[in-house]
Write an enzyme that holds these catalytic residues in place. Structure first.
Site, PDB file in Angstrom:
ATOM      1  N   LYS A   4      -4.365  -0.916  -3.190  1.00  0.00           N
ATOM      2  CA  LYS A   4      -4.444  -0.660  -4.833  1.00  0.00           C
ATOM      3  C   LYS A   4      -3.695  -2.103  -5.614  1.00  0.00           C
ATOM      4  CE  LYS A   4      -2.566   3.356  -4.630  1.00  0.00           C
ATOM      5  NZ  LYS A   4      -2.095   3.389  -3.101  1.00  0.00           N
TER       6      LYS A   4
ATOM      7  N   ARG B 232      -0.877  11.165  -8.882  1.00  0.00           N
ATOM      8  CA  ARG B 232      -0.762  11.490  -7.574  1.00  0.00           C
ATOM      9  C   ARG B 232      -0.678  12.843  -7.117  1.00  0.00           C
ATOM     10  NH1 ARG B 232       1.930   6.147  -5.395  1.00  0.00           N
ATOM     11  NH2 ARG B 232       1.664   6.316  -3.279  1.00  0.00           N
TER      12      ARG B 232
ATOM     13  N   ARG C 170       2.969  -5.374   6.601  1.00  0.00           N
ATOM     14  CA  ARG C 170       3.085  -5.852   5.411  1.00  0.00           C
ATOM     15  C   ARG C 170       4.499  -6.349   4.825  1.00  0.00           C
ATOM     16  NH1 ARG C 170       1.677  -1.853   0.216  1.00  0.00           N
ATOM     17  NH2 ARG C 170       3.554  -0.675   0.755  1.00  0.00           N
TER      18      ARG C 170
ATOM     19  N   ARG D 119       9.273  -3.588   3.111  1.00  0.00           N
ATOM     20  CA  ARG D 119       9.586  -2.482   2.142  1.00  0.00           C
ATOM     21  C   ARG D 119      10.268  -1.524   3.358  1.00  0.00           C
ATOM     22  NH1 ARG D 119       4.961  -0.399  -1.759  1.00  0.00           N
ATOM     23  NH2 ARG D 119       5.616   1.533  -0.526  1.00  0.00           N
TER      24      ARG D 119
ATOM     25  N   ARG E 274       3.703   9.457   4.212  1.00  0.00           N
ATOM     26  CA  ARG E 274       3.097   9.134   2.981  1.00  0.00           C
ATOM     27  C   ARG E 274       1.543   9.476   3.308  1.00  0.00           C
ATOM     28  NH1 ARG E 274       5.086   3.304   3.407  1.00  0.00           N
ATOM     29  NH2 ARG E 274       3.271   3.010   1.651  1.00  0.00           N
TER      30      ARG E 274
HETATM   31  P1  ADP Z   1       2.177   3.394  -1.410  1.00  0.00           P
HETATM   32  O1  ADP Z   1       1.912   1.985  -0.868  1.00  0.00           O
HETATM   33  O2  ADP Z   1       2.728   4.312  -0.783  1.00  0.00           O
HETATM   34  O3  ADP Z   1       0.967   3.569  -2.454  1.00  0.00           O
HETATM   35  P2  ADP Z   1       3.667   2.837  -3.764  1.00  0.00           P
HETATM   36  O4  ADP Z   1       4.437   1.633  -3.898  1.00  0.00           O
HETATM   37  O5  ADP Z   1       2.608   3.368  -4.792  1.00  0.00           O
HETATM   38  O6  ADP Z   1       3.427   3.360  -2.272  1.00  0.00           O
HETATM   39  O7  ADP Z   1       5.050   3.993  -3.987  1.00  0.00           O
HETATM   40  C1  ADP Z   1       5.810   4.274  -3.241  1.00  0.00           C
HETATM   41  C2  ADP Z   1       6.876   5.756  -3.501  1.00  0.00           C
HETATM   42  O8  ADP Z   1       6.999   5.772  -5.056  1.00  0.00           O
HETATM   43  C3  ADP Z   1       6.092   6.809  -3.175  1.00  0.00           C
HETATM   44  O9  ADP Z   1       5.946   7.098  -1.507  1.00  0.00           O
HETATM   45  C4  ADP Z   1       6.718   7.977  -3.854  1.00  0.00           C
HETATM   46  O10 ADP Z   1       7.793   8.368  -3.314  1.00  0.00           O
HETATM   47  C5  ADP Z   1       6.893   7.294  -5.280  1.00  0.00           C
HETATM   48  N1  ADP Z   1       5.457   7.344  -6.364  1.00  0.00           N
HETATM   49  C6  ADP Z   1       5.066   6.334  -6.783  1.00  0.00           C
HETATM   50  N2  ADP Z   1       4.046   6.801  -7.535  1.00  0.00           N
HETATM   51  C7  ADP Z   1       4.386   8.120  -7.611  1.00  0.00           C
HETATM   52  C8  ADP Z   1       3.676   9.299  -8.423  1.00  0.00           C
HETATM   53  N3  ADP Z   1       2.805   8.989  -8.924  1.00  0.00           N
HETATM   54  N4  ADP Z   1       4.051  10.518  -8.244  1.00  0.00           N
HETATM   55  C9  ADP Z   1       5.445  10.884  -7.230  1.00  0.00           C
HETATM   56  N5  ADP Z   1       5.943   9.762  -6.766  1.00  0.00           N
HETATM   57  C10 ADP Z   1       5.475   8.586  -6.843  1.00  0.00           C
END
Ligand code: ADP
Ligand code: ZN
Length: 218
Positions: free
Chosen positions: A14, A89, A123, A156, A167
């Site tokens: 994404k 989400r 990553r 990360r 996740r």
């Molecule tokens: P990923 O690589 O898992 O898609 P992101 O960088 O998008 O990770 O998000 C990292 C973390 O931030 C998630 O695991 C969550 O804890 C929090 N987070 C991000 N977006 C949301 C959301 N829309 N609702 C709830 N928590 C979120």
């Protein structure tokens, strides 16, 4: 004016594709993950709360997320399109979003779990500009250094096997039901499937652009 969601599991690509589309289309990208990673650098009650969820690979509570999203949407200049990355989400977040704005299209990234696990554990991200690399499949020219800005690359803290597993579970349980939600609402989907580990991002972005053009959205 494009109003899109880029949708898929963690590690589906994404952020990688959204940042490339941002440059090509001149739209804003709202990345929930990036916003929260910035937020937790602060010292505040909210930031320590958010941090505790992120460390476990759990979702930040909906009320917090929705408030943060609203604030960022309000900052987008009038007439400028946007891509949402990492939002919504949960079903609750999707329903809230419905009351805030219309969505033209969902770009759904379909990637098998084995590729996701392989990708996330290798990553690396630029500390300065957020560009995503991979030590195996998307190497920077110089190890540990960003091609674009020469910033240092880091891993990360939630990109470890235990947290990745959680996740993915959270995605299956709470986020994947949104596909049915949007299909029922007849929001158009662009489905983009990844089948191999060495899929070049630029090629995937070209495919997304072509599909957006077909729909007069780019
Ligand atoms: P990923 O690589 O898992 O898609 P992101 O960088 O998008 O990770 O998000 C990292 C973390 O931030 C998630 O695991 C969550 O804890 C929090 N987070 C991000 N977006 C949301 C959301 N829309 N609702 C709830 N928590 C979120
Ligand atoms: Zn950089």
């Amino acid at each position: 004016m494009l109003k899109a969601i880029i949708f898929g599991a963690p590690g589906a690509g994404k952020g990688t594709y959204a940042s490339r589309l941002q440059t090509k289309l001149g739209v804003d990208v709202i990345s929930m993950g990036d916003i929260f990673r910035e937020l937790v650098k602060e010292k505040s009650e909210l930031s320590s709360k958010v941090k505790s969820y992120m460390e476990k690979g759990a979702l930040v509570p909906d009320d917090v997320v929705v408030e943060v999203l609203k604030a960022h949407l309000a900052k987008i200049s009038k007439g400028k399109g946007f891509i949402l990355d990492g939002f919504p989400r949960t079903l609750e977040q999707a329903k809230k979003l419905d009351t805030i704005t219309k969505i033209d299209v969902i770009m759904q990234l379909i990637v098998p779990d084995w590729i996701i696990i392989e990708r996330l554990s290798t990553r690396r991200i630029c500390k300065n500009c957020g560009t995503v690399y991979n030590v195996k499949f998307l190497k920077p020219k110089v190890e540990g250094v960003c091609d674009k800005c020469e910033g240092p690359l880091y891993q990360r803290s939630d990109d470890n096997p235990e947290t990745i597993k959680n996740r993915l579970k959270v995605y299956q349980e709470q986020t994947s039901p949104l596909i049915a939600f949007y299909k029922e609402k007849k929001v158009p989907f662009i489905e983009l499937e990844t089948k191999t580990l060495d899929q070049p991002p630029d090629l995937m972005v070209e495919k997304l652009l072509a599909e957006l053009k077909k729909r007069n959205l780019a």
